[in-house]
Design an enzyme around this catalytic site. Structure first.
Site, PDB file in Angstrom:
ATOM      1  N   PHE A 128       0.856  -1.194   0.000  1.00 29.33           N
ATOM      2  CA  PHE A 128       0.000   0.000   0.000  1.00 29.33           C
ATOM      3  C   PHE A 128       0.884   1.232   0.000  1.00 29.33           C
ATOM      4  O   PHE A 128       1.761   1.385   0.854  1.00 29.33           O
ATOM      5  CB  PHE A 128      -0.937   0.044   1.214  1.00 29.33           C
ATOM      6  N   ASP A 213       9.219   2.603   1.636  1.00 31.56           N
ATOM      7  CA  ASP A 213       8.047   3.322   2.144  1.00 31.56           C
ATOM      8  C   ASP A 213       7.933   2.990   3.628  1.00 31.56           C
ATOM      9  O   ASP A 213       7.502   1.909   4.000  1.00 31.56           O
ATOM     10  CB  ASP A 213       6.799   2.883   1.366  1.00 31.56           C
ATOM     11  N   LYS A 242       2.719   9.577   8.472  1.00 30.48           N
ATOM     12  CA  LYS A 242       1.948   9.158   9.652  1.00 30.48           C
ATOM     13  C   LYS A 242       2.437   9.730  11.000  1.00 30.48           C
ATOM     14  O   LYS A 242       1.988  10.766  11.414  1.00 30.48           O
ATOM     15  CB  LYS A 242       1.814   7.641   9.669  1.00 30.48           C
TER      16      LYS A 242
HETATM   17  C1  LIG Z   1      -0.860   5.257   5.167  1.00 23.04           C
HETATM   18  C2  LIG Z   1       0.172   4.861   4.199  1.00 23.04           C
HETATM   19  C3  LIG Z   1       0.404   5.607   3.030  1.00 23.04           C
HETATM   20  C4  LIG Z   1      -0.449   6.782   2.637  1.00 23.04           C
HETATM   21  O1  LIG Z   1      -0.342   7.843   3.514  1.00 23.04           O
HETATM   22  P1  LIG Z   1      -1.407   9.048   3.434  1.00 23.04           P
HETATM   23  O2  LIG Z   1      -0.902  10.024   4.456  1.00 23.04           O
HETATM   24  O3  LIG Z   1      -2.735   8.460   3.786  1.00 23.04           O
HETATM   25  O4  LIG Z   1      -1.392   9.577   2.070  1.00 23.04           O
HETATM   26  C5  LIG Z   1       1.439   5.210   2.209  1.00 23.04           C
HETATM   27  N1  LIG Z   1       2.201   4.146   2.500  1.00 23.04           N
HETATM   28  C6  LIG Z   1       2.008   3.408   3.619  1.00 23.04           C
HETATM   29  C7  LIG Z   1       2.903   2.246   3.899  1.00 23.04           C
HETATM   30  C8  LIG Z   1       0.975   3.722   4.486  1.00 23.04           C
HETATM   31  O5  LIG Z   1       0.757   2.970   5.561  1.00 23.04           O
END
Ligand SMILES: *Cc1c(COP(=O)(O)O)cnc(C)c1O
Length: 389
Positions: A128, A213, A242
């Site tokens: 994700f 990420d 986050k």
């Molecule tokens: C939550 C998340 C995102 C997206 O972040 P947003 O602030 O909602 O755009 C991207 N990568 C990972 C691994 C995430 O957990």
């Protein structure tokens, strides 16, 4: 709930009006233990007095100027993140998706500078990366993509954890590998140290960028400042968001070596990204994590919680696996359990389910021992009741 909102979320039937540490109070006056931290955001709990003070003080001093001008707090934050991660520099955004957008643009431009006109990035199944068109195209979940085609088609998808699948790829247009060292939405799936080391070696050999990420697993939650540090390697690019602002929106894309020189004036930007208020919040988060030794605390708490679950569920055939690193904790059941978060509300605890059958716990790093015991007992009660054990 009001019909004036776009129906983009299937919301739970509860709203909160106040928080304190790991606790939230609903508009009905009920108290809940927050074991999800706003999805790995409020790692320091709610209404942290030092963050509240930093935000108020900064709001009274300076909220925003523009990236047309120097921003001292942004430079300080970049320096701290570089020192903690071993990367060289940072670009600031307002969210995780935007941080990843920056990383993906960086990879493309890196390709172009090496004469590759259609650069491709290797991404993982069940990953994700966000909801913008570029990041949802990188995401390994067809539900996120359906209805938004045509997707950005510069991705090659492989199974998470399969080094052979990557090594076999011979496409000369590949410029980078992009993955979460610990998949969050994908069900708390942990990349092994050997796998990450192998990806590092492959990227070195083939001059690909290794891009992590760490939007969910970064900022101390895994028991190290960054998830990749467990494997003792360094990526070329890393994204954060986050927990970086403990709820104040801020994201970052960090880079190292050649990757740190790719995005030059005019090639990327953001109006709000890295404004003084957001950077002050993040600086305050880093100070608290360091001063209160919360990264080590996350590692220790994770051990305690996972071993309590392993013991409690060892004879429960409906619990397939308890896994995690630090305070990213997954309890995988043998059947879909999407209704569990609703049932858990009756037990006054906030939990979440990912990948249909994995209970995900992302409690704040500031839990004390009593709160930790309460979390353990409550979750065991919820799982036992659900599985009829
Ligand atoms: C939550 C998340 C995102 C997206 O972040 P947003 O602030 O909602 O755009 C991207 N990568 C990972 C691994 C995430 O957990």
């Amino acid at each position: 709930m009001t019909v004036s909102l776009m129906p983009t979320y299937a919301r739970m039937p509860v709203s909160f009006e106040r928080g304190q540490g790991p606790w939230l109070w609903s508009t009905e006056g009920q108290r809940y233990l927050d074991a999800i931290s706003g999805i790995a955001v409020c790692n320091l709990g709610h209404a942290h007095p030092k963050i509240a003070e930093a935000l108020c003080d900064q709001a009274r001093t300076l909220i925003h100027t523009s990236n047309l001008y120097g921003i001292a707090l942004q430079e300080q934050l970049a320096e701290k993140l570089s020192a903690l991660s071993g990367l060289d520099n940072a670009f600031f955004s307002n969210s995780g998706a935007e941080a990843n957008e920056a990383a993906l643009k960086l990879a493309r431009k890196y390709g172009h500078s090496h004469g590759i006109s259609h650069p491709k990035v290797i991404v993982m199944e069940n990953s994700f990366h966000g909801r913008t068109l570029f990041t949802l195209s990188a995401t390994g979940n067809s539900k996120v993509q359906q209805g938004f085609e045509p997707l950005v088609d510069s991705f090659i998808r492989v199974p998470f954890g399969d080094g052979d699948a990557i090594e076999a790829l011979q496409d000369p247009d590949i410029v980078a590998i992009f993955l979460e060292p610990i998949q969050g939405e994908g069900g708390i799936r942990i990349a092994s140290d050997e796998y990450l080391k192998r990806l590092r070696a492959l990227c070195d050999q083939r001059r690909w960028l290794l891009m992590f990420d760490e939007v969910q697993c970064g900022m101390g939650r895994s028991g190290r400042w960054f998830g990749f540090q467990h494997a003792d390697i360094k990526p070329d690019v890393m994204t954060l968001a986050k927990a970086l602002g403990n709820g104040f929106p801020i994201g970052a894309c960090l880079a190292r070596g050649a990757a740190a020189e790719v995005l030059t004036p005019g090639k990327h930007g953001s109006t709000f990204g890295g404004n003084p208020l957001a950077c002050r919040a993040a600086l305050s988060v880093i100070d608290i994590l360091s001063d209160e030794h919360l990264v080590q605390r996350a590692a220790a708490l994770g051990e305690t919680i996972r071993s309590a679950f392993q013991e409690a569920f060892k004879n429960n055939p409906k619990v397939k696996e308890v896994r995690g690193k630090g305070l990213l904790i997954g309890i995988e059941l043998d059947a879909p359990c999407m209704e569990l978060p609703l049932k858990a509300l009756d037990a006054h605890i906030l939990i979440n389910v990912t990948a249909e059958r994995t209970i995900r716990l992302l409690p704040p790093l500031i839990l004390n021992d009593d709160e930790t015991r309460h979390l353990i007992d409550t979750v065991i009660g919820v799982v036992d009741a659900h599985t009829g054990h």
